[in-house]
Design an enzyme around this catalytic site. Structure first.
Site, short mmCIF file in Angstrom:
data_model
loop_
_atom_site.label_atom_id
_atom_site.label_comp_id
_atom_site.label_asym_id
_atom_site.label_seq_id
_atom_site.Cartn_x
_atom_site.Cartn_y
_atom_site.Cartn_z
N HIS B 65 63.24 75.65 -32.30
CA HIS B 65 62.11 75.39 -33.20
C HIS B 65 62.30 74.04 -33.90
O HIS B 65 62.88 73.95 -34.97
CB HIS B 65 62.01 76.52 -34.22
CG HIS B 65 60.72 76.56 -34.97
ND1 HIS B 65 60.14 77.73 -35.37
CD2 HIS B 65 59.90 75.56 -35.39
CE1 HIS B 65 59.00 77.47 -36.01
NE2 HIS B 65 58.85 76.15 -36.05
N LEU B 68 59.06 67.47 -33.54
CA LEU B 68 59.42 66.07 -33.30
C LEU B 68 58.26 65.13 -33.63
O LEU B 68 58.44 63.92 -33.68
CB LEU B 68 59.86 65.86 -31.85
CG LEU B 68 61.20 66.52 -31.47
CD1 LEU B 68 61.51 66.29 -29.99
CD2 LEU B 68 62.34 66.00 -32.33
N HIS B 239 61.06 82.02 -37.51
CA HIS B 239 61.44 81.98 -38.93
C HIS B 239 61.19 83.26 -39.73
O HIS B 239 60.39 83.29 -40.66
CB HIS B 239 60.79 80.79 -39.65
CG HIS B 239 59.37 80.48 -39.26
ND1 HIS B 239 58.36 81.40 -39.28
CD2 HIS B 239 58.80 79.32 -38.83
CE1 HIS B 239 57.24 80.81 -38.88
NE2 HIS B 239 57.48 79.56 -38.61
N ASP B 312 63.46 74.94 -37.53
CA ASP B 312 62.12 74.60 -38.03
C ASP B 312 62.14 73.22 -38.71
O ASP B 312 61.49 73.02 -39.74
CB ASP B 312 61.57 75.67 -38.97
CG ASP B 312 60.05 75.53 -39.18
OD1 ASP B 312 59.42 74.65 -38.54
OD2 ASP B 312 59.50 76.29 -40.01
ZN LIG Z 1 56.08 78.17 -38.28
#
Ligand SMILES: [Zn+2]
Lengths: 319, 438
Positions: B65, B68, B239, B312
C-alpha cells in the site's frame, strides 16, 4: 495580575485566573457606567478582528471592547474561508503580522483554526478565539459565567454550588463546550439536556451530568440557571434525515415554554447565547420574561472582552 | 567482465542464527552459519566484505500500500522519489495505489507506472488497478486488461475511496477470480463518515471535530467478508484500525473465509491523542484511533489475525498540511520509518521475532500481491532481494533528510530506533551504508 498569552479554550483557565478575568470584567463594567467610557491602556496597540465566519454580534462586541480600551481596530473578513478557495490561513496571518498586529481575534468555521494560528509560528500576536467551528467560544462562556455570578453569587468569587442546566444542540455547540469546562472550573454543577442525537459520542467523559429529559431536569435539579442553546434549522436536513423529526417535536421535548418556565425556582435565570430561534428552543414568554438575562448577556460581553484584551495585551513588551 | 561477490559476515538472519551471506550476481549464492568457517572464495569473482555484526538481514520488504502519486501528483511525489524512499526503508517491491491522475484504471496507465518504476530502478513497482472506472464506484474498470497487461496487475483497489456499493463489490470479488486477483478494500461507510475528520470518541468530542466512527470501518469489513465467503473469492482489507475490525477478521478467518488484512505503522504507534494540537500531520484516513484500538491491532499483528504491515505512504506537498485541520489533506508518509516503528513497537517489546517481521513485511505481502521473486527466504539460489537493518541505531527524523519529496511525516523531530543500512534489489545495492545510491 495574570497574563493571558492567548485565549483559545476555557480549559486554559484555572479557577483563580477565571475569577480574575471576571473580576477584571467587573472593573471594566464599572467604568462603562460613566459618561466617558473610553480608557487608555491599549493606546497604540493594534487589534485585528479576523472573522472568516459572519458574526456581526460578536465582531461588534470585540470591536467595542477594543475601542473602549483605546486600541486601534482593524476588521478583516477574508473571502477565502475554508469553503471557498482563497488566500490560505497561513498567508492571511503572515500578512497581518507584517502590519504589526498585537492581538488577533479569530472567528473561523474550522475547529482549531485559532489554535493553529497561535502555535504554528506564523505570528507572535496574542490570539483570542472568538468561536471556532464546533470547538469553543471562550469569551461567550466567560460572559455567561459573569452574568450568572452577577445574579446568583453576589458578583464576586466563583460559582461554587450553583446548578446550571444547558439545553439543546450540544453536539454542534462551541458555547456548550466552553461553558461545561468553565462552569466546572468555577465550581458549578452542570447538566446537559439534549436528545441523544445532539450529544457527542464521548460526552460521558465530560465533567457534567447528562439527561435526555428536560422536564425531569427542571423538576429534580431545580436549576439556578437554565441556558438554552440555539438549534440551527440545517440540523433538520442533515444526513439520515436530520437530528430530530420536526421542529414541533423538538419544541415539545426541549423548548422552554410557559409551563416549564413556571416550574423554575423563583430566583432562577434564563440565558441564551443568541441569536434566538423564538418558537423553537425558546418561547417569547421566556425570552422576554423577568427571568431572562439575555439582553444583559450582550452588555456583559463587552466588559468581558475588554478584560480579556486587557489581560492579553498589557504588561507585555511590544510584540 | 567478472561478477563481483558480496559477503555479509556474521549477520543475524530471521531465524535468529548468525550467518555469512554471499551474493553473486542477482542471486544468493550461499548462506552459511558463521561458525562453520569461510564461504567459498573460489572462482573469478572479486569479493567485497560487509561486517554484519549486530545487524539483521531480512528479505527485501514488500509494501502492499504505497501512494507514489505519479502521474498527476508530482508536486507530492514521483515514482522516482517514492522508489528511493522505499529503498531507503528496506523495500524491494511496492504496490503503487491507483488514485493517480489519470486514475490507474486502464492497461495504458498501469503500464506507464510500471515503466516509470523500471526506469527508476530502485524497487519493483507493482501498479494496483482501480476497481471502478475513475474510482467512481459505479462500474468495473477493465480489470482483465490490467491483469493481462505487462504490469500483471493482481491487486485491485479504489483506495482513498471505498467500494461502497455492495453489488459492485460483489461483482469485483467474483470477477478477479479469473486471474487470481484480490480486491483490496478501503473500508469506510461513506454515509457514516460525511465530513469526518478524526476518530469519533472522547478526543473528537472535546476538539469539536466531526467524528469518523469505528463502526463505519467495521460494518464494511463485516459485509465484505460475508460477500467474499458467498462468492468464494479473495479479499484484502486495507489499513485495519479498530478492535472491532480485528474481531470480525478473527471470526472470518476461523470460518475459513479467504481474507487478509494490513495495518499501518501509524495505526500501530499513534492514538487520537496526537490530534489534540490540531496539527494536520496527524490527519489520516482511517483516523488515528483510541489506545484500546492500538492495543488490539498490535495483538492482531502478533497473532497473525492481521497478516501484514503496509505503509499507506501518502505524500502531500507542504501547503496541504500547513493550514487548518479541516482544510488539510489526509495522509502521512511512512516508507522510510516503517521498519524502525515495527522494530520499536513489536520486536524490542518482545511481541514479535525477526521471522515474524519477515513474514508481515515481506513473505505475506508478496503472497497476497502475487509478487514473483520477492518475499522469498534468505537461502542459496534465491533472488538477492535483501535488506540489512541495524536495530540499535538511533536517528532523529528530519523531513529534509528523507528521500520522499513530501514533508508530512508524523515522526518529524522524533527519535526512532533502527535504520536500514543496505538494500539489494536482485543483487544490486540500492542503499549502501545508509545512503541511497545516486
Ligand atoms: Zn485507504
Amino acid at each position: 495580575m495574570i497574563q493571558l498569552r492567548h485565549l483559545l479554550a476555557t480549559a486554559d483557565l484555572d479557577r483563580a485566573s477565571a475569577v480574575e478575568v471576571l473580576d477584571t470584567a467587573a472593573t471594566m463594567a464599572a467604568t462603562q457606567a460613566r459618561q466617558i467610557k473610553k480608557l487608555p491602556p491599549l493606546r497604540g496597540r493594534t487589534v485585528v478582528n479576523l472573522f472568516f465566519e459572519d458574526s456581526t454580534r460578536t465582531r461588534i462586541s470585540f470591536e467595542t471592547a477594543a475601542k473602549r480600551l483605546s486600541a486601534d481596530v482593524i476588521n478583516f473578513s477574508p473571502k477565502g474561508s475554508s469553503v471557498s478557495k482563497g488566500e490560505s490561513l497561513k498567508d492571511t496571518v503572515l500578512t497581518l503580522g507584517a502590519m504589526g498586529t498585537d492581538a488577533i481575534v479569530v472567528r473561523h468555521a474550522a475547529s482549531g483554526a485559532p489554535h493553529r494560528i497561535a502555535h504554528s509560528g506564523w505570528t507572535n500576536a496574542a490570539v483570542v478565539n472568538a468561536g471556532d467551528g464546533t470547538h469553543e467560544h471562550p469569551t461567550q462562556a466567560l460572559l455567561d459565567a459573569y452574568t450568572i455570578r452577577h445574579h446568583l453569587a453576589g458578583g464576586t468569587g466563583d460559582l461554587a454550588g450553583l446548578s446550571v442546566v444547558i439545553v439543546g444542540d450540544v453536539l454542534h455547540s462551541r458555547v456548550a463546550r466552553s461553558n461545561v469546562r468553565l462552569l466546572e472550573t468555577l465550581g458549578a454543577n452542570v447538566t446537559l439536556v439534549a436528545p441523544p442525537t445532539l450529544l457527542p459520542v464521548g460526552v460521558e467523559t465530560w465533567p457534567c451530568a447528562v439527561s435526555y429529559d428536560l422536564d425531569q431536569a427542571i423538576d429534580q435539579i431545580k436549576p439556578d440557571a437554565l441556558m438554552m442553546l440555539r438549534v440551527q434549522h440545517e440540523r433538520m436536513s442533515a444526513a439520515g434525515g436530520g437530528y430530530f423529526p420536526s421542529p414541533a417535536e423538538y419544541q415539545r421535548e426541549y423548548g422552554l415554554d410557559v409551563p416549564r418556565l413556571g416550574r423554575l425556582a423563583d430566583a432562577a435565570i434564563v440565558l441564551h447565547p443568541g441569536p434566538m430561534n423564538r418558537g423553537l428552543e425558546i418561547t417569547s414568554a421566556a425570552a422576554d420574561g423577568v427571568r431572562s438575562v439575555i439582553v444583559e448577556q450582550v452588555a456583559n460581553g463587552v466588559a468581558v472582552r475588554m478584560a480579556v484584551l486587557y489581560l492579553a495585551l498589557t504588561g507585555k513588551e511590544e510584540r | 567482465m567478472s561478477q563481483t561477490r558480496t559477503v555479509i559476515v556474521g549477520v543475524q538472519v530471521p531465524d535468529g542464527t548468525r550467518c555469512d551471506i554471499a551474493i553473486v550476481g542477482e542471486t544468493i549464492e550461499a548462506v552459511t552459519p558463521t561458525a562453520k568457517g569461510p564461504l567459498p572464495t573460489e572462482g573469478p569473482e572479486a569479493t567485497t566484505t560487509i561486517d554484519g555484526t549486530g545487524l539483521v538481514a531480512l528479505p527485501g520488504l514488500v509494501d502492499l500500500h504505497t501512494h507514489l502519486r505519479e502521474p498527476g501528483g508530482e508536486d507530492a511525489e514521483t515514482v522516482l522519489s517514492g522508489s528511493r524512499a522505499a529503498a531507503a526503508g528496506g523495500y524491494t517491491a511496492v504496490h503503487a495505489m491507483a488514485n493517480t491522475f489519470p486514475v490507474q484504471d486502464t492497461a495504458g496507465v498501469v503500464e506507464q507506472v510500471l515503466r516509470l518504476g523500471e526506469a527508476a530502478g530502485y524497487v519493483d513497482v507493482r501498479p494496483v488497478g482501480a476497481v471502478s472506472v475513475a474510482l467512481g464506484g459505479e462500474r468495473l474498470a477493465e480489470l482483465a486488461a490490467m491483469a493481462r497487461s505487462a504490469a500483471k496487475v493482481r491487486v485491485f483497489s479504489d483506495d482513498g475511496m471505498p467500494v461502497a456499493d455492495p453489488v459492485l463489490m460483489r461483482r469485483a470479488l467474483e470477477y478477479v477470480k479469473t486471474f487470481d486477483g484480490v480486491v483490496a478494500q478501503h473500508a469506510q461507510e461513506p454515509r457514516l463518515t460525511e465530513g469526518a475528520m478524526m476518530h469519533e470518541g472522547i478526543v473528537s468530542a472535546s476538539l469539536g471535530l466531526t467524528g469518523w466512527p469505528a463502526v463505519a470501518e467495521e460494518s464494511i469489513i463485516a459485509r465484505d467478508v460475508l460477500l467474499a465467503e458467498h462468492v468464494r473469492s479473495r479479499l484484502h482489507v486495507c489499513h485495519v484500525s479498530t478492535r472491532g475490525s480485528v474481531e470480525i477478521l478473527r471470526w472470518a478467518k476461523n470460518r475459513g473465509i479467504d481474507v487478509t488484512a494490513e495495518v499501518t505503522p501509524h495505526h500501530l504507534a499513534l492514538t487520537d491523542e496526537s490530534v489534540r494540537g490540531y496539527d494536520p500531520r496527524f490527519k489520516v484516513n482511517p483516523p488515528l484511533r483510541s489506545p484500546d484500538d492500538v492495543t488490539a491491532v498490535r495483538e492482531a499483528l502478533a497473532d497473525g489475525t492481521i497478516d501484514v504491515v503496509a505503509t499507506d505512504h501518502a505524500p502531500h506537498p507542504p501547503e496541504a498540511k500547513d493550514c487548518e485541520w479541516a482544510q488539510a489533506a489526509f495522509g502521512m508518509t511512512g516508507l522510510e520509518t516503517a521498519l524502525a516503528v515495527v522494530n520499536e513497537l513489536m520486536v524490542q517489546s518482545g511481541a514479535m521475532t525477526w521471522e515474524d517481521v519477515a513474514r508481515v513485511m515481506s513473505y505475506r505481502p508478496a503472497v497476497i500481491g502475487r509478487v514473483e521473486n520477492h518475499g522469498r527466504p534468505i537461502a542459496a539460489g534465491e533472488p538477492a532481494n535483501l535488506t540489512l537493518f541495524d536495530p540499535a541505531r538511533r536517528w532523529t527524523v528530519q523531513p529534509d533528510g528523507l528521500e520522499t519529496a513530501s514533508p508530512n511525516t508524523p515522526w518529524a523531530g522524533r527519535e526512532l530506533t533502527g535504520k536500514v543500512l543496505w538494500t539489494w534489489l536482485r543483487g544490486k545495492p540500492t542503499v549502501q551504508e545508509g545512503k541511497v545510491i545516486p
